[in-house]
Design a protein around this motif. Structure first.
Motif, PDB file in Angstrom:
ATOM      1  N   SER A  23      43.399  47.492  31.871  1.00 34.84           N
ATOM      2  CA  SER A  23      43.156  46.661  30.667  1.00 34.84           C
ATOM      3  C   SER A  23      42.486  45.296  31.109  1.00 34.84           C
ATOM      4  O   SER A  23      42.791  44.532  30.769  1.00 34.84           O
ATOM      5  N   GLY A  24      41.112  45.765  31.385  1.00 29.41           N
ATOM      6  CA  GLY A  24      40.042  44.718  31.255  1.00 29.41           C
ATOM      7  C   GLY A  24      39.089  44.844  32.585  1.00 29.41           C
ATOM      8  O   GLY A  24      39.012  46.036  33.344  1.00 29.41           O
ATOM      9  N   GLY A  25      38.172  44.379  32.589  1.00 26.83           N
ATOM     10  CA  GLY A  25      37.109  44.398  33.571  1.00 26.83           C
ATOM     11  C   GLY A  25      36.346  45.928  33.256  1.00 26.83           C
ATOM     12  O   GLY A  25      36.434  46.347  32.230  1.00 26.83           O
ATOM     13  N   TRP A  26      35.468  46.077  34.214  1.00 23.27           N
ATOM     14  CA  TRP A  26      34.826  47.321  34.367  1.00 23.27           C
ATOM     15  C   TRP A  26      35.473  48.702  34.343  1.00 23.27           C
ATOM     16  O   TRP A  26      35.342  49.398  33.388  1.00 23.27           O
ATOM     17  N   ARG A 139      31.415  54.461  14.219  1.00 24.13           N
ATOM     18  CA  ARG A 139      32.911  54.520  13.529  1.00 24.13           C
ATOM     19  C   ARG A 139      33.611  55.225  14.950  1.00 24.13           C
ATOM     20  O   ARG A 139      34.788  55.029  15.213  1.00 24.13           O
ATOM     21  N   GLU A 140      33.102  56.357  15.678  1.00 25.02           N
ATOM     22  CA  GLU A 140      33.842  56.893  16.460  1.00 25.02           C
ATOM     23  C   GLU A 140      34.003  56.125  17.602  1.00 25.02           C
ATOM     24  O   GLU A 140      35.376  55.960  18.390  1.00 25.02           O
ATOM     25  N   SER A 141      33.296  55.107  18.103  1.00 26.53           N
ATOM     26  CA  SER A 141      33.392  54.470  19.362  1.00 26.53           C
ATOM     27  C   SER A 141      34.343  53.172  18.777  1.00 26.53           C
ATOM     28  O   SER A 141      34.563  52.661  19.757  1.00 26.53           O
ATOM     29  N   ALA A 142      34.208  52.578  17.539  1.00 29.49           N
ATOM     30  CA  ALA A 142      35.028  51.749  17.175  1.00 29.49           C
ATOM     31  C   ALA A 142      36.634  51.852  17.688  1.00 29.49           C
ATOM     32  O   ALA A 142      37.172  50.829  17.549  1.00 29.49           O
ATOM     33  N   ALA A 143      36.743  53.054  17.843  1.00 25.40           N
ATOM     34  CA  ALA A 143      38.452  53.302  18.233  1.00 25.40           C
ATOM     35  C   ALA A 143      38.477  52.840  19.719  1.00 25.40           C
ATOM     36  O   ALA A 143      39.767  52.917  19.976  1.00 25.40           O
ATOM     37  N   PHE A 144      37.666  52.686  20.249  1.00 30.63           N
ATOM     38  CA  PHE A 144      37.649  52.216  21.773  1.00 30.63           C
ATOM     39  C   PHE A 144      36.980  50.917  21.953  1.00 30.63           C
ATOM     40  O   PHE A 144      35.823  50.980  22.716  1.00 30.63           O
ATOM     41  N   PRO A 145      37.566  49.852  21.457  1.00 32.90           N
ATOM     42  CA  PRO A 145      37.043  48.506  21.641  1.00 32.90           C
ATOM     43  C   PRO A 145      36.939  48.028  23.139  1.00 32.90           C
ATOM     44  O   PRO A 145      37.897  48.467  23.761  1.00 32.90           O
ATOM     45  N   PRO A 146      36.232  46.827  23.380  1.00 33.50           N
ATOM     46  CA  PRO A 146      36.210  46.526  24.826  1.00 33.50           C
ATOM     47  C   PRO A 146      37.659  46.043  25.071  1.00 33.50           C
ATOM     48  O   PRO A 146      38.342  45.340  24.032  1.00 33.50           O
ATOM     49  N   ARG A 147      38.175  45.933  26.181  1.00 35.05           N
ATOM     50  CA  ARG A 147      39.604  45.388  26.455  1.00 35.05           C
ATOM     51  C   ARG A 147      39.483  44.481  27.884  1.00 35.05           C
ATOM     52  O   ARG A 147      38.469  44.686  28.559  1.00 35.05           O
TER      53      ARG A 147
END
Length: 147
Positions: A23-26, A139-147
């Protein structure tokens, strides 16, 4: 996002994080992208590769919108690319509200038969088609936000 030109098409969809437990970084921000590609001659193939980060996925939607708005120059040089070379795009031609977008594919995203890499598929698209494609991708990529 599905982009269609005649009977040729490219369908790209983010399908998950490569490392669901990070959950984070590259490492936590690599996305698996499912691609389906069809050619005018009826041949097709598919791939699933970790070829974009969450940040790059956002920039892909912005680039497609910029092309539709006429803000991206035609180029024969460097494509709009990402950290991994599996996927890139370029604008090959623009006239009125028609655009020829090249989808550049390399490594695991190439067709399964012998080709010169990177392989590219030109798609002739209208402004509205590009905008719809950009909207779908966002819309499709919004389901996978940066974390």
């Amino acid at each position: 996002m599905r982009l269609v030109s005649g009977s040729a098409f490219v369908d790209l969809r983010p399908v998950g994080y490569q490392y669901s437990s990070v959950s984070g970084g590259w490492d936590g921000n690599w996305l698996l992208v499912r691609g389906e590609v069809g050619l005018d001659d009826g041949r097709s193939w598919s791939f699933t590769d970790p070829c974009l980060t969450t940040w790059e996925a956002r920039s892909l939607g912005e680039w497609l919108r910029a092309v539709a708005d006429g803000d991206v120059p035609v180029t024969d040089g460097e494509p709009f690319g990402f950290t991994e070379p599996n996927l890139a795009l370029s604008l090959a031609e623009r006239s009125d509200d028609r655009y020829t977008v090249r989808i550049h594919l390399a490594l695991g995203s190439c067709p399964p038969w012998p080709v010169e890499a990177p392989y590219f598929l030109p798609l002739r698209l209208g402004r509205d088609e590009l905008r719809r494609g950009a909207d779908h991708w966002v819309r499709e990529s919004a389901a996978f936000p940066p974390r």
